[in-house]
Design an enzyme around this catalytic site. Structure first.
Site, PDB file in Angstrom:
ATOM      1  CB  CYS A  30      -2.273  -3.494  27.247  1.00 52.59           C
ATOM      2  SG  CYS A  30      -3.026  -4.056  25.714  1.00 52.59           S
ATOM      3  CB  SER A  31      -4.874  -5.935  30.519  1.00 56.42           C
ATOM      4  OG  SER A  31      -3.899  -5.138  31.126  1.00 56.42           O
ATOM      5  CB  CYS A  32      -5.823  -7.933  24.876  1.00 58.47           C
ATOM      6  SG  CYS A  32      -5.320  -6.316  24.258  1.00 58.47           S
TER       7      CYS A  32
ATOM      8  CB  CYS B  31      -2.558  -9.198  26.779  1.00 61.55           C
ATOM      9  SG  CYS B  31      -2.299  -7.601  25.981  1.00 61.55           S
TER      10      CYS B  31
END
Lengths: 117, 103, 196
Positions: free
Chosen positions: C104-106, C101
């Site tokens: 962000c940090s999905c 991702c």
């Protein structure tokens, strides 16, 4: 006013989640196999269109259905439901002729992010 | 926005350095920050998109030098103040009070 | 407050915020405890490993998993936050998948739990898309030039899980034994399952 989240409802909330997929019957503008270009937009607001794909040409490989549009929902400007497509780009389209010729990148594109190429 | 969070393809970040046997949380305060997401979301104080945009609006020089859960903490401080739920003044006063009590 | 960037203050700042919200009766601290308990002890990559092992032993399940990841994963009892709409991508002798991702940090929480620090940090997010083979090499994964490396940037609300290839020599193993071979990284695509 009691707290909205109590220990009793935590397991249900966690297991249920909050899908942003919407069961709305909207005709898709693109289909599998279509060549599309990611738009070159530079909003100062929220967007899920990363810079590295803007202006690049790829191929639609899947229609995920209709989802809430993050870019408007981040600003209290409504859900603007629209199709999200998985689009395949070659590594060479993104990074130039030195990239490995077989490698690819797949990314999800809201319909607003792409135009016919 | 064209922020530092949009990292794809950028250079100069160094090696990945995975941590062997990494714990889910590295400190107790991270747990409270994590839980706070669910509590504020369930209470209708924020949505995920506002949450992400608040991270993106962090001072850009802070984004890269702070940790993931510090980003989240910044979100709560920012959005709750913007929505008039907890002001920066209230927070500052409470931090001072807690620091004095701990001293 | 805007004094982010001071890690030492974080514990104090979240304590201050939590105490104010409790006083305003807007949050229940026991609800936060319940959330943390779930993600610290119940939801993690062993869930995803069960999905992978089932797909290895049950061809019909594998088909359902690739056709409708969300529904097939829910058959094993895993669903919810950050896994509401799942896509499972299969490694084959021709294709090696890996997930990132960049914005962000999905990450698919119901099947993999919360992401490790490296997945959320700048080096992995920056480099996975422009130099996936270099990233894979850092994880000790060498993908031959004849195999396509296919990177999935999970930038929207779909979450991705890699179905790794079943290791050789595991024909006689039970589903439970197979699940023990499935590492977290093999389901992100930065690793491969353990050898039998």
């Amino acid at each position: 006013m009691p707290a909205a989240l109590t220990p009793e409802i935590v397991p249900g909330l966690v297991a249920g989640g909050a899908s942003t997929k919407i069961a709305e019957d909207i005709a898709p503008k693109f289909k599998h196999g279509d060549k599309v270009r990611a738009r070159n937009i530079n909003p100062t607001t929220h967007t899920r269109l990363p810079r590295y794909v803007r202006g690049k040409v790829g191929t639609v490989v899947h229609d995920h259905g209709v989802f809430v549009f993050n870019d408007s929902n981040a600003h209290g400007k409504g859900t603007h439901p629209q199709h999200v497509y998985n689009v395949r780009f070659t590594a060479q389209e993104l990074w130039g002729p030195d990239a490995p010729s077989r490698d690819t990148l797949h990314i999800d594109m809201f319909e607003s992010y792409i135009e016919p190429a | 926005m064209n922020g530092v969070h949009d990292l794809g393809g950028t250079h100069g970040h160094g090696p990945i350095n995975p941590e062997p046997d990494e714990p889910v949380f590295h400190a107790d305060w991270e747990k409270r920050v994590f839980g706070m997401f669910f509590a504020t979301f369930a209470a209708g104080m924020l949505n995920v998109d506002e949450f992400r945009y608040a991270i993106e609006r962090m001072p850009q020089q802070d984004y890269l030098r702070t940790s993931y859960y510090e980003h989240w903490l910044h979100v709560f401080e920012t959005l709750l103040a913007e929505k008039g739920i907890v002001t920066h003044e209230e927070l500052r006063a409470r931090c001072d009070q807690l620091a004095k009590e701990a001293a | 407050m805007a004094d982010t960037g001071h890690g030492a203050d974080a514990a104090l700042r979240i304590k201050a915020l939590e105490s104010l919200l409790v006083e305003k009766q807007l949050i229940d601290p026991k609800a936060l405890d319940a959330v943390v308990e779930l993600y610290e002890h119940k939801i993690g990559p062993r869930n995803g490993a069960k999905v992978v092992a089932r797909a290895w032993v049950d061809p019909d399940y594998r088909k359902r998993l690739l056709a409708d990841g969300t529904a097939a994963i829910a058959e094993l009892g895993f669903s919810g936050v950050q896994g509401e709409d799942m896509i499972v991508v299969e490694n084959t002798p021709e294709v090696h998948n890996m997930v990132v991702c960049t914005l962000c940090s999905c990450y698919p929480w119901p099947t993999l739990g919360l992401p490790p620090v490296w997945y959320k940090a700048a080096p992995y997010r920056a480099r996975s898309v422009i130099d996936p083979r270099g990233v894979l090499a850092e994880f000790g994964v060498e993908v031959p030039e004849t195999v396509e490396v296919r990177v999935w940037d999970s930038n929207a609300e779909l979450r991705y899980l890699v179905l790794p290839m079943r290791p050789a020599g595991t024909e006689g193993m039970t589903e439970e034994q197979l699940a023990a071979l499935v590492t977290r990284d093999s389901m992100i695509g930065t690793g491969v399952p353990m050898a039998a």
